[in-house]
Design a protein around this motif. Structure first.
Motif, PDB file in Angstrom:
ATOM      1  N   SER A 186      47.522  35.914  13.301  1.00 41.61           N
ATOM      2  CA  SER A 186      48.400  37.079  13.285  1.00 41.61           C
ATOM      3  C   SER A 186      48.166  37.912  12.023  1.00 41.61           C
ATOM      4  CB  SER A 186      49.863  36.663  13.389  1.00 41.61           C
ATOM      5  OG  SER A 186      50.268  35.902  12.277  1.00 41.61           O
ATOM      6  N   ARG A 187      48.354  39.212  12.157  1.00 42.85           N
ATOM      7  CA  ARG A 187      47.979  40.137  11.096  1.00 42.85           C
ATOM      8  C   ARG A 187      48.938  40.103   9.904  1.00 42.85           C
ATOM      9  NH1 ARG A 187      43.827  43.138  12.906  1.00 42.85           N
ATOM     10  NH2 ARG A 187      43.954  44.549  11.136  1.00 42.85           N
ATOM     11  N   ASP A 188      50.061  39.402  10.032  1.00 47.47           N
ATOM     12  CA  ASP A 188      50.952  39.329   8.882  1.00 47.47           C
ATOM     13  C   ASP A 188      50.423  38.388   7.792  1.00 47.47           C
ATOM     14  OD1 ASP A 188      51.421  37.083  10.427  1.00 47.47           O
ATOM     15  OD2 ASP A 188      53.524  37.531  10.814  1.00 47.47           O
ATOM     16  N   PHE A 189      49.274  37.777   8.022  1.00 46.12           N
ATOM     17  CA  PHE A 189      48.602  37.033   6.955  1.00 46.12           C
ATOM     18  C   PHE A 189      47.826  37.959   6.020  1.00 46.12           C
ATOM     19  CE2 PHE A 189      49.244  33.486   9.857  1.00 46.12           C
ATOM     20  CZ  PHE A 189      49.529  32.447   8.989  1.00 46.12           C
ATOM     21  N   LEU A 190      47.659  39.233   6.409  1.00 46.21           N
ATOM     22  CA  LEU A 190      46.868  40.168   5.620  1.00 46.21           C
ATOM     23  C   LEU A 190      47.706  40.809   4.522  1.00 46.21           C
ATOM     24  CD1 LEU A 190      44.932  42.007   8.487  1.00 46.21           C
ATOM     25  CD2 LEU A 190      44.172  40.039   7.128  1.00 46.21           C
ATOM     26  N   ILE A 203      43.008  38.279   3.913  1.00 43.49           N
ATOM     27  CA  ILE A 203      43.936  37.153   3.997  1.00 43.49           C
ATOM     28  C   ILE A 203      44.582  36.999   2.626  1.00 43.49           C
ATOM     29  CG2 ILE A 203      44.157  34.670   4.287  1.00 43.49           C
ATOM     30  CD1 ILE A 203      43.621  35.901   6.905  1.00 43.49           C
ATOM     31  N   ALA A 204      45.901  37.028   2.591  1.00 43.86           N
ATOM     32  CA  ALA A 204      46.615  37.139   1.317  1.00 43.86           C
ATOM     33  C   ALA A 204      46.350  35.978   0.371  1.00 43.86           C
ATOM     34  CB  ALA A 204      48.121  37.260   1.585  1.00 43.86           C
ATOM     35  N   TRP A 205      46.099  34.798   0.894  1.00 38.18           N
ATOM     36  CA  TRP A 205      46.008  33.619   0.026  1.00 38.18           C
ATOM     37  C   TRP A 205      44.620  33.000   0.025  1.00 38.18           C
ATOM     38  CZ3 TRP A 205      50.230  33.092   3.832  1.00 38.18           C
ATOM     39  CH2 TRP A 205      51.386  33.744   3.399  1.00 38.18           C
ATOM     40  N   GLY A 206      43.605  33.811   0.280  1.00 37.54           N
ATOM     41  CA  GLY A 206      42.243  33.286   0.262  1.00 37.54           C
ATOM     42  C   GLY A 206      41.980  32.417   1.480  1.00 37.54           C
TER      43      GLY A 206
END
Length: 334
Positions: free
Chosen positions: A7-11, A17-20
Motif C-alpha cells: 500500500s502506498r501509505d508506506f511511501l 519507502i519511508a523506513w528503507g
C-alpha cells in the motif's frame, strides 16, 4: 508468480519507502514471489491481480474485496485492525494477519515518554530557559509518580508492557480491562477496577485499548467529568475511543491539567483544532512509537506472514482464524 501489493501509505513525501528496507528483500530472494506498489488513489480496482497485500492504514472493506477476487491474504503492518472488515475477509476467504508484538515495547515506551514529559513539565521548562524566564521556575512544579495512581485503560500486550515499565516508579497501578485475567494482573501489581472507578481514582490515565465497537467513545464526556481535577491524560491507542470535544473542554477548564496525545478522532489533526493552540497539550502525529525497533519488529512478523502464506504454511497472529475453514486454506500446513 505470487503477486504481493504494497500500500502506498508506506511511501514518504519523496515517493520512497519511508523506513528503507522493511523486509522486502526477503520477498525478492524468492523467485516465485514479486512485489510492487499498489496503484495511486483509493480505488478498489487497484487491488485486483494481487494474491496478498501488505498494508499500513489502508481500509479493507467489502467493495475492495469484490474488486480483488484473487486476494487471499492481508498482512497488516501493526496491531490495530479497526480499518479492516474481518467478517467480510473471512467470508471472502481472505486471511488477515497482524503484528501485535512488534509495537508492544515501543508503544508502551511512548506512553511512558508522555507520562514522564508531562509530569516533569519538560516543555514548559524548556520554554522558560529559551525565553529567559528562570525566575518563574518555581511556578512549574512537576508531579512525582511514587504513591500516585496510574490508571491503564486496556491491559492487553501494550498495557501490560506499560505496567512493567511503570512499576519501578513506585506508582499504584490500576486497570480497566474486561477480558484481563486477575492472576496476570496480580503478577504485574495491577488492580483490576471498573472504568468509572479508574477515572475517579487515577492521577494519570493512560489509554492503550484497541479500538472496537465496545471501546469506541468509551472515554465519554460523562467519564471525563469523573476524572480527578488536575489529572494527566495520555492516549497512545486510537482517537475514536475518546470524546475529543469533551477532552478539549476538560483541558480548557483545568480538570485535566495536561495531556499527551499521539492519536486523534481525525488524522491528520486539522490546523483549526483547539488542541493546536493549547500549551498544556503535547501532540505527536501518530508516530511517537516509530523507532528502529518497531520497524524491525513489525518487518519480521509482517513479511514473515507473507512468506508463510505464500508457501501455504500457517502464519502466526491470524486475526480471523475462522478463515482456516475456507477451502482456500484446506491444505495449509501448520
Amino acid at each position: 508468480m505470487y503477486e504481493i501489493g504494497i500500500s502506498r501509505d508506506f511511501l514518504n513525501g519523496r515517493g520512497e519507502i519511508a523506513w528503507g528496507d522493511i523486509g522486502l528483500s526477503r520477498i525478492e530472494a524468492d523467485p516465485r514471489l514479486r512485489h510492487r506498489m499498489i496503484g495511486d488513489g483509493d480505488v478498489a480496482e487497484n487491488f485486483a491481480g494481487f494474491d496478498a497485500v501488505l498494508v499500513l492504514r489502508q481500509r479493507i472493506d467489502q467493495k475492495l474485496l469484490d474488486a480483488a477476487p484473487r486476494l487471499r491474504h492481508v498482512s497488516r503492518w501493526g496491531a490495530g485492525l479497526d480499518r479492516i472488515d474481518l467478517d467480510a475477509c473471512t467470508r471472502a476467504g481472505v486471511m488477515v494477519t497482524s503484528t501485535p508484538l512488534g509495537g508492544k515495547v515501543p508503544v508502551a515506551v511512548a506512553a511512558l515518554t508522555f507520562v514522564l514529559t508531562l509530569t516533569h513539565r519538560v516543555l514548559e521548562k524548556d520554554r522558560l530557559v529559551r525565553e529567559g524566564r528562570w525566575a518563574e521556575r518555581a511556578d512549574y512544579m512537576g508531579m512525582g509518580l511514587a504513591g500516585r495512581t496510574i490508571g491503564i485503560v486496556g491491559l492487553g500486550n501494550i498495557g501490560r508492557e506499560f505496567a512493567r515499565l511503570a512499576a519501578p516508579f513506585q506508582a499504584r497501578l490500576a486497570a480497566y480491562s474486561p477480558r484481563a485475567e486477575k492472576a496476570q494482573a496480580d503478577a504485574l501489581g495491577v488492580e483490576l477496577v471498573g472504568l468509572d472507578q479508574l477515572m475517579e481514582r487515577s492521577d494519570i490515565v493512560v489509554v492503550t485499548a484497541a479500538l472496537t465497537p465496545a471501546t469506541q467513545g468509551m472515554i465519554s464526556a460523562e467519564r471525563i467529568a469523573r476524572m480527578k481535577p488536575g489529572c494527566i491524560f495520555v492516549n497512545v491507542a486510537r482517537g475514536e475511543i475518546v470524546d475529543e470535544d469533551a477532552l478539549i473542554a476538560a483541558l480548557k477548564s483545568g480538570r485535566i491539567a495536561r495531556a499527551g496525545l499521539d492519536v486523534f478522532r481525525e488524522e491528520p489533526l486539522a490546523p483549526s483544532s483547539p488542541l493546536m493552540r493549547m500549551d498544556n497539550v503535547l501532540l505527536a502525529p501518530h508516530a511517537l512509537a516509530w523507532t528502529d525497533q518497531i520497524i524491525s519488529g513489525n518487518a519480521v512478523d509482517a513479511i514473515g506472514s507473507l512468506l508463510s502464506v505464500a508457501a501455504n504454511k500457517r502464519p502466526g497472529f491470524i486475526a480471523n482464524p475462522q478463515v482456516l475453514d475456507h477451502p482456500r486454506f484446506a491444505d495449509m500446513s501448520s
